[in-house]
Design a protein around this motif. Structure first.
Motif: not given
Length: 228
Positions: A165, A168-173, A175-176, A208-210
């Motif tokens: 998790s 995932r949070q680091e990749f998501h950040q 990507h944003q 999954e995170e871009g």
């Protein structure tokens, strides 16, 4: 030879739905291993050490797309400028300016990815968000200084942890952040499209995170030989 063709096919199959690219990370691995993957159709290879990359490029097929993915010192750029396709880990304005200078000498345009620090570990390189914005503001206001580079996207390395998790949070950040940078600085630039995240241990999450580009070494080539 310790290459894993089965893992290679599995990675390609995982990338296909995302239209993502594979950078096969061949650092410390012999030319024969690269040739074996080349024979299966792989054309993008990544290296971390300048001297090793220069030596390999000289003896391997000319249509290989070489990516430099390690931390790069400005005084080493001149050795890569004649042939390198993409430099992944741009972490300063000084380095970007040197790449432009050396690319101009070789009458080339080199793709560059801005490295953003997203991991909890201090040891990893990269720009923080403020430094990223400052670099891009300078780039935007001095177009004549950067005619021989394309800022083609961003890259990052997640924390080396089993906590999925957090990864995932680091990749998501990132990507944003990639999305907001694209909107603000590259709205009409189709070359800004790469998000280089994901390695052997975490590439499924990265996809999954871009991620548009994964950097995979040990899964394909086996463990690295740092005694070389």
């Amino acid at each position: 030879m310790a290459i894993n063709i089965t893992a290679y096919k599995e990675v390609l199959s995982a990338l296909t739905p995302y239209h993502a690219k594979l950078v096969a990370v061949s650092k410390t691995k012999p030319v024969e291993d690269i040739e074996a993957f080349y024979a299966t159709g792989q054309r993008i290879f990544g290296e971390n050490y300048v001297q090793e990359l220069v030596e390999k490029q000289a003896v391997l097929p000319a249509d290989i797309e070489w990516h430099f993915i390690g931390h790069l010192q400005s005084n080493k750029v001149k050795y890569l400028a004649p042939f390198v396709h993409t430099i992944h880990a741009i972490d300063s304005l000084k380095l970007l300016q040197e790449i432009n200078k050396q690319a101009a000498k070789n009458q080339r345009v080199i793709n560059c990815l801005l490295q953003v620090h997203i991991a909890a570990e201090e040891t990893k390189f990269g720009l923080d968000e403020q430094e990223l914005q400052q670099l891009l503001a300078f780039w935007e206001s001095h177009p004549a200084d950067f005619e021989h580079i394309h800022i083609a996207g961003m890259m990052g390395m997640a924390t080396n942890t089993n906590n999925e998790s957090q990864v995932r949070q680091e990749f998501h950040q990132l990507h944003q952040l990639f999305g907001s940078v694209k909107t603000r600085f590259f709205n009409n630039k189709d070359y800004f499209r790469e998000l280089s995240i994901g390695m052997s241990a975490d590439y499924p999450i990265a996809l999954e995170e871009g991620s548009t580009m994964v950097r995979i070494g040990s899964l394909l080539f086996g463990e690295r030989n740092y005694n070389k």
